[in-house]
Design a protein around this motif. Structure first.
Motif: not given
Length: 346
Positions: A10-12, A15, A18, A22, A67, A123, A125
């Protein structure tokens, strides 16, 4: 039987952040080690050009470039290596299965492929720099093979063939772009007509309005029609079909024969996930064994997910997550009838 798992991430945030998150997580993972090993035994059949990829992403999802830059910095790689692995543009893809069944309230999808390609990452996001929040399993890290976004648009793709490829995006990056940039079936169909396609796939899309469209896409043309069943052959672009379609028609027939007895979402899930219903496949060695069954419910904002067959789904409330509630489950467990290795497991 092999016990397998998918990790939930989970990610907020942005990009870039994020991607960096990862990259740091994946740096010493089996996924990266297995991908590196694969390149030692096969030759790339495509050209990586940084400028071309960046320009191709620009009109559709420019933030995904951020990203990729984050992945580069998190992994400590060159941008060329990141684009070769995760850029989603001009890459080869081998055959697979997959089946999709929908009605006005849900999409149930079997993802059939080879275990060594499966990353085991669900994922979730929410970007803060543009684009919709998305929940779905990853493919080639940045891509999504199925999923649903905050607007209630659900998507899944099915392989047709990789003959006569063109310059364009591969399926999992197209899936990611659709989910992150489109709010409705109408927008998704328009996007699929505009975006360049590397290979030939069908994309099934459903939104809160309850109408499903199947989009047949090739480097040479795109057609769409309404249907609630899709396997691995074209219905409109028949001249593009492969010669060996018996398994695809067999799974479609199994769904069509059983769907009359399906009266609710759980029965629909069981039709797709049970080993004795004729849709779930254990043909893992031939790149078409069912690894996961996913269920997307646009009106409820919920997602069901199971690894392997005859499994009860793990249920995620994406709507609550969107309101700020964190999902406490960290891993989905399952088992499949194969001894083949998975990309994310030692």
């Amino acid at each position: 039987m092999k016990k397998i798992y998918s990790d939930i991430r989970q990610f907020r945030g942005s990009h870039y952040d994020f991607g960096f998150y990862q990259g740091e997580e994946l740096k010493n993972s089996p996924i990266i080690k297995n991908r590196t090993k694969q390149w030692k035994t096969r030759k790339a059949r495509f050209i990586i050009d940084e400028r071309s990829v960046k320009e191709a992403l620009g009109p559709f999802a420019p933030r995904i470039w951020d990203e990729l830059a984050g992945l580069r910095d998190g992994l400590g790689w060159t941008i060329d290596d990141v684009l070769k692995e995760f850029g989603g543009y001009r890459l080869e893809y081998v055959r697979s299965g997959c089946s999709i069944f929908t009605n006005t309230d849900y999409m149930i999808r079997n993802y059939d492929y080879h275990p060594r390609t499966y990353e085991g990452r669900l994922m979730i996001y929410q970007p803060n720099d543009g684009g919709y929040a998305v929940i779905g399993p990853s493919q080639r890290i940045t891509g999504r093979m199925d999923g649903m976004n905050e607007k209630g648009l659900a998507m899944g793709y099915n392989f047709i063939h990789r003959k006569k490829p063109g310059d364009g995006f591969i399926c999992n990056m197209i899936g990611r772009i659709i989910l992150e940039r489109c709010a409705s079936v109408k927008e998704a169909v328009a996007m699929l007509k505009e975006i360049p396609h590397r290979h030939s796939f069908t994309y099934t899309v459903l939104d809160k309005n309850g109408v499903t469209y199947v989009v047949e896409a090739t480097p040479r043309g795109v057609e769409e029609y309404q249907s609630n069943v899709c396997t691995n052959h074209f219905e409109l672009l028949k001249h593009e079909n492969r010669h060996h379609l018996a398994d695809s028609y067999k799974r479609m027939q199994a769904i069509n024969e059983s769907k009359g007895n399906v009266t609710d979402k759980y029965q629909a899930f069981r039709m797709m996930n049970d080993l004795d219903k004729g849709v779930f496949s254990d043909d893992y060695r031939n790149w078409s064994g069912t690894i996961h069954t996913s269920g997307y419910f646009p009106k409820e904002g919920k997602v069901w997910f199971a690894l392997g067959g005859n499994r009860e789904p793990v249920i995620f409330d994406f709507k609550k997550w969107m309101s700020g509630e964190r999902i406490t489950t960290t891993r989905i467990l399952g088992q499949v009838d194969t001894d083949l290795p998975f990309a994310h497991m030692y």
